[in-house]
Structures are given as structure tokens and as C-alpha cells.
Design a protein around this motif. Structure first.
Motif, PDB file in Angstrom:
ATOM      1  N   VAL A 272      -4.746  -1.404  -0.479  1.00  0.00           N
ATOM      2  CA  VAL A 272      -4.522  -0.179  -1.249  1.00  0.00           C
ATOM      3  C   VAL A 272      -5.813   0.629  -1.367  1.00  0.00           C
ATOM      4  CG1 VAL A 272      -3.853   0.758  -3.497  1.00  0.00           C
ATOM      5  CG2 VAL A 272      -2.562  -1.140  -2.500  1.00  0.00           C
TER       6      VAL A 272
ATOM      7  N   ALA B 218       2.260   1.706  -3.453  1.00  0.00           N
ATOM      8  CA  ALA B 218       1.191   2.161  -4.337  1.00  0.00           C
ATOM      9  C   ALA B 218       0.936   3.654  -4.146  1.00  0.00           C
ATOM     10  CB  ALA B 218      -0.082   1.362  -4.066  1.00  0.00           C
ATOM     11  N   GLU B 219       0.870   4.097  -2.900  1.00  0.00           N
ATOM     12  CA  GLU B 219       0.632   5.517  -2.633  1.00  0.00           C
ATOM     13  C   GLU B 219       1.769   6.382  -3.181  1.00  0.00           C
ATOM     14  OE1 GLU B 219      -0.405   8.650   0.980  1.00  0.00           O
ATOM     15  OE2 GLU B 219       0.180   6.593   1.489  1.00  0.00           O
TER      16      GLU B 219
ATOM     17  N   CYS C 254      -5.714   4.306  -0.318  1.00  0.00           N
ATOM     18  CA  CYS C 254      -5.823   5.216  -1.463  1.00  0.00           C
ATOM     19  C   CYS C 254      -7.204   5.060  -2.091  1.00  0.00           C
ATOM     20  CB  CYS C 254      -4.740   4.904  -2.490  1.00  0.00           C
ATOM     21  SG  CYS C 254      -3.056   4.835  -1.842  1.00  0.00           S
TER      22      CYS C 254
ATOM     23  N   ALA D  50       0.831  -1.211   0.000  1.00  0.00           N
ATOM     24  CA  ALA D  50       0.000   0.000   0.000  1.00  0.00           C
ATOM     25  C   ALA D  50       0.862   1.256   0.000  1.00  0.00           C
ATOM     26  CB  ALA D  50      -0.941  -0.009   1.194  1.00  0.00           C
TER      27      ALA D  50
END
Length: 238
Positions: A62, A40-41, A66, A37
């Protein structure tokens, strides 16, 4: 402001965009949902238009961190009766969708699927029962066109070089882009994925006809990248 799934999936948002595949191999400390996560951010904060994630657990992590992210979701599952492993069965498709994916990626090659399930049936169910946007991971022009005709909204070159029929070839699949773009419906999003090792190659893929590119190992593949560097350095010192 909450960004709708429709806005995330708009061609204006995706055109010429970079999607980051945020994955880690089994056994890696990078595979923890919190780490996935965070990567991904970081990708989204720096301009990626979306992320490609493996497993319902990582998709859920995620989506929570997000909420406005464009998520292409899949689930890698191995079965003894088939070499298909990217979201191979109906139950895997449902799990990826339920976890919060905007797009479901699935193997759309001509290979036999586990439990005798048929690609045509899976695409029809996903569209009618879930209303899902589907990304066909393919290895050839023929399979890409077939997937689009069956109802897949996105076609990606993900499996070029990774199937029995293309094992002798190396990604990226630049030679597939032009014929696919010429023959696919204009509404079908063409994605170049696999073997994109630099920003220059990514730009070449867009110039070659891709609407968007997916990059994974070159950016988020810590385990594979470090191992490759170490192997090379050891050869230099022998």
C-alpha cells in the motif's frame, strides 16, 4: 505534492475521520497484496483518512501504491504461550515500522505477552529507538488509560469483546468512549474500532466521544460478509 507523515497524523486531518481496515483472512484470494492495495486506494479515493493494514507485506504494497496514505500497521502473530496476537513482540513492531507504517497498532491489554516481553518495555523502545506513533488496542477503560500513561498516542477500543475478560460482551464499545474521552489526555486520539456495521453507528461513535472510527468487515470483509449472507439465506429456506 508529497504529504508529510506529520500532516497525515494531524488532528485536523483525523478528526471525525474514517479509517478503513483493509484485511483478509488466511487462504482468501482477497489477501493478495495487489488486492489489498487496490482496496486501500479505493477507500482513500472516496474519503477515508487512512487505512489499517495487517502484515509488513501489505503495508509495503500500500505504501508503494499510495505513498501519501496514512497507514496504521500491525502484524498478527500467534504464539503458544500467549493469547496476545496484535503486534505482540519487539521484532514485530520493528518489522511493521520498517515496512512503512505511520502508526503502529499493538495489543495493550493486561494479558501476558509471548516470550515474557513487557508492554512498558515495548512502548519505551518504540518511542525512543523508532520515534513511532503508537495505537493501543485495548478492551477496557483501565487498559486504555494505562496505555496512554505509558506513552501510546492513540487509544482504540479494538479488543473489546475479544479478550478473556470481555468475551461475554459485544462490540462496538460505545460504553467505553465517554469515560475514556473524559479521562484521557486531550492530546490522545480516541478511536472506536470493532463492530461498526453502518454509517449510522460510525456517526454515533463520533458523537459518543471518538475522534475517529475504524471500519473493516462491514466494508472490506468480502469473505465474512458473503458467508454471513449465505448462512442467513440458508436458514430462510430450511
Amino acid at each position: 505534492m508529497v504529504v508529510s507523515s506529520e500532516s497525515r497524523l494531524s488532528r485536523d486531518h483525523l478528526q471525525g475521520g474514517l479509517i478503513i481496515s483493509v484485511q483478509a483472512p488466511e487462504g482468501s484470494p482477497m489477501r493478495h497484496p495487489d488486492v489489498i492495495a487496490a482496496m486501500a486506494e479505493a477507500s482513500l479515493r472516496n474519503g477515508a483518512v487512512g487505512v489499517r493494514l495487517e502484515s509488513p507485506e501489505h503495508i509495503g504494497a500500500v505504501r508503494e501504491r499510495c505513498p501519501d496514505a496514512l497507514i496504521v500497521g500491525l502484524w498478527k502473530r500467534s504464539f503458544p504461550d500467549s493469547s496476545v496476537y496484535i503486534t505482540p513482540r519487539w521484532e514485530d513492531i520493528r518489522a511493521v515500522w520498517a515496512a512503512g507504517a505511520d502508526v503502529i497498532a499493538l495489543d495493550a491489554t493486561a494479558r501476558k505477552r509471548p516470550s515474557g516481553q513487557e508492554l512498558e518495555m515495548l512502548i519505551e523502545q518504540a518511542r525512543t529507538e523508532l520515534g513511532a506513533t503508537l495505537m493501543a488496542d485495548v478492551d477496557s477503560v483501565e487498559n486504555g488509560l494505562r496505555a496512554a500513561a505509558l506513552g501510546c498516542d492513540w487509544v482504540g477500543t479494538t479488543l473489546f469483546g475479544y479478550t478473556e475478560d470481555t468475551a461475554q460482551l459485544s462490540p462496538p464499545a460505545m460504553n467505553l468512549l465517554h469515560p475514556l474521552r473524559e479521562q484521557l489526555p486531550s492530546s490522545t486520539l480516541l478511536v472506536c474500532e470493532g463492530g461498526i456495521a453502518s454509517a449510522v453507528i460510525a456517526a454515533d461513535a463520533i458523537d459518543g466521544g471518538a475522534d475517529a472510527v475504524v471500519v473493516g468487515t462491514a466494508i472490506t470483509g468480502v469473505d465474512l460478509q458473503v458467508a454471513a449472507y449465505c448462512r442467513h439465506l440458508k436458514r430462510q429456506t430450511v
